[in-house]
Design an enzyme around this catalytic site. Structure first.
Site, short mmCIF file in Angstrom:
data_model
loop_
_atom_site.label_atom_id
_atom_site.label_comp_id
_atom_site.label_asym_id
_atom_site.label_seq_id
_atom_site.Cartn_x
_atom_site.Cartn_y
_atom_site.Cartn_z
N SER A 161 -4.99 12.68 10.94
CA SER A 161 -4.37 12.54 12.36
C SER A 161 -5.43 12.97 13.41
O SER A 161 -5.02 13.14 14.39
CB SER A 161 -3.33 14.10 12.23
N HIS A 182 -2.14 6.04 10.43
CA HIS A 182 -1.56 7.42 10.70
C HIS A 182 0.00 7.32 10.77
O HIS A 182 0.49 7.21 11.79
CB HIS A 182 -2.17 7.84 12.00
N GLU A 194 0.60 4.97 13.79
CA GLU A 194 -0.48 4.59 14.55
C GLU A 194 -1.67 3.80 13.90
O GLU A 194 -2.12 4.28 12.83
CB GLU A 194 -1.20 5.98 15.16
N ASN A 232 -1.48 12.88 19.15
CA ASN A 232 -2.12 14.22 19.27
C ASN A 232 -2.86 14.41 20.24
O ASN A 232 -3.17 15.57 20.77
CB ASN A 232 -2.90 14.14 17.93
#
Length: 336
Positions: A161, A182, A194, A232
């Site tokens: 991540s 991800h 992702e 993130n």
């Protein structure tokens, strides 16, 4: 799971070392170069790895192998999958009897091969998805070993991540067959994946990962290899700025959360989100970026500056919802 100040503008991609044609390719899937994927190996039988294996087998109908270092870890992974599928069966098969629901769960759990032998796990694999501890050295050790054991055609992908896909791929001789995949926790419920490409990731590799995500019933989004990717990269600095706002005495934790829910329409505030993600996870991601991404100029030092309010809670073992009654920014009494 995993989950900021500002999103890097698309114009900044023109300043990276990635060729313009590659950068453009990162955000288009109009012409698919995907290769056929049949056999997928997942390393790591924790919540994330088990979740990925479950959805690959249940929704994707892939031949799935789940691998971890101990039989206990694999048994735990099977339990995670079984409980998740049981919840799905109770909801989607409400009109069916208990025996039929149990048969549904058993058929999927039994279809996922498990092994502690990494060589056996990748003998016939077309794709390896790694979901182990967030430590770049350990990931590189795993992929470096698997690189000599997996078929040459096999694609490698990390579910990290926050770590650099490029750094992890350095351990292999298949950088063109390496990307990021991800998924988000809990995988059976979360719709997003992702799909990350490095400067070396081939179109075939990227499109293959993209198609796997779609076959899992997920919505894939494309991103180049950059700190935190999309989610993130936005959420971590966002949560840190919320923490600093409270540290400066400008508002309370509760009022910040209320303001973002009622004023911005967010389903939960930044402190509620941090408790859900895990304060240790948030601290770990920020620490990693301070050590590796600030010096490269990929992210500002201020965005991930260490927070005493956060670190005090981590040291006390108040990590969020997973800490139960100890809580994190909030308390979570048993039974509530």
């Amino acid at each position: 799971m995993n989950v900021p100040s500002v999103l890097r503008p698309l114009a900044s991609m023109a300043t990276t070392s990635m060729p313009p044609s590659t950068a453009v390719r990162s955000f288009t899937t109009s012409v698919s170069h995907a290769k056929e994927i049949k056999n997928i190996t997942v390393f790591g039988a924790g919540l994330m790895g088990a979740g990925i294996a479950q959805v690959l087998a249940h929704k994707g109908k892939y031949n799935v192998t789940l691998s971890d270092v101990t039989d206990k870890a694999l048994s735990n992974g099977q339990t995670i999958i079984s409980k998740s599928l049981s919840r799905i069966a109770r909801k989607s098969m409400a009109d069916s009897g208990a025996e039929e629901q149990e048969a549904f769960v058993k058929s999927i759990v039994d279809s996922i091969k498990v092994t502690t032998d990494p060589v056996e796990a990748v003998e016939q694999t077309d794709l390896v998805i790694e979901a182990i501890i967030e430590n770049v050295a350990i990931k590189k050790d795993l992929f470096g070993f698997l690189d000599t054991k997996a078929p040459d055609h096999a694609i490698f992908a990390s579910n990290t991540s926050s770590l650099s896909i490029t750094d992890v791929a350095e351990a292999t001789k298949r950088k063109d067959r390496f990307g990021g995949f991800h998924a988000f926790n809990p995988v059976p419920q979360m719709k997003l994946v992702e799909v990350i490409r490095t400067n070396d990731t081939s179109d075939e590799t990227f499109d293959s990962l993209y198609e796997v995500a779609k076959r899992m019933g997920k919505t894939p989004v494309a991103c180049v290899d950059s700190p935190g990717f999309i989610v993130n990269r936005l959420l971590v600095p966002y949560m840190f700025e919320a923490i600093r706002l409270v540290e400066r005495g400008e508002a309370s934790i509760q009022d910040v959360d209320t303001a973002m829910k009622l004023g911005a329409g967010y389903p939960m505030g930044p402190f509620e989100l941090a408790d859900l993600v895990g304060l240790d996870t948030l601290s770990h991601i920020a620490k990693g970026w301070r050590e590796t991404r600030v010096k490269t100029g990929e992210i500002s030092a201020e965005a991930v500056k260490e927070s005493s309010l956060l670190e005090e809670r981590v040291k006390e073992g108040r990590l969020g919802k997973k800490s139960g009654a100890k809580g994190g920014f909030y308390e979570y009494p048993a039974g509530k």
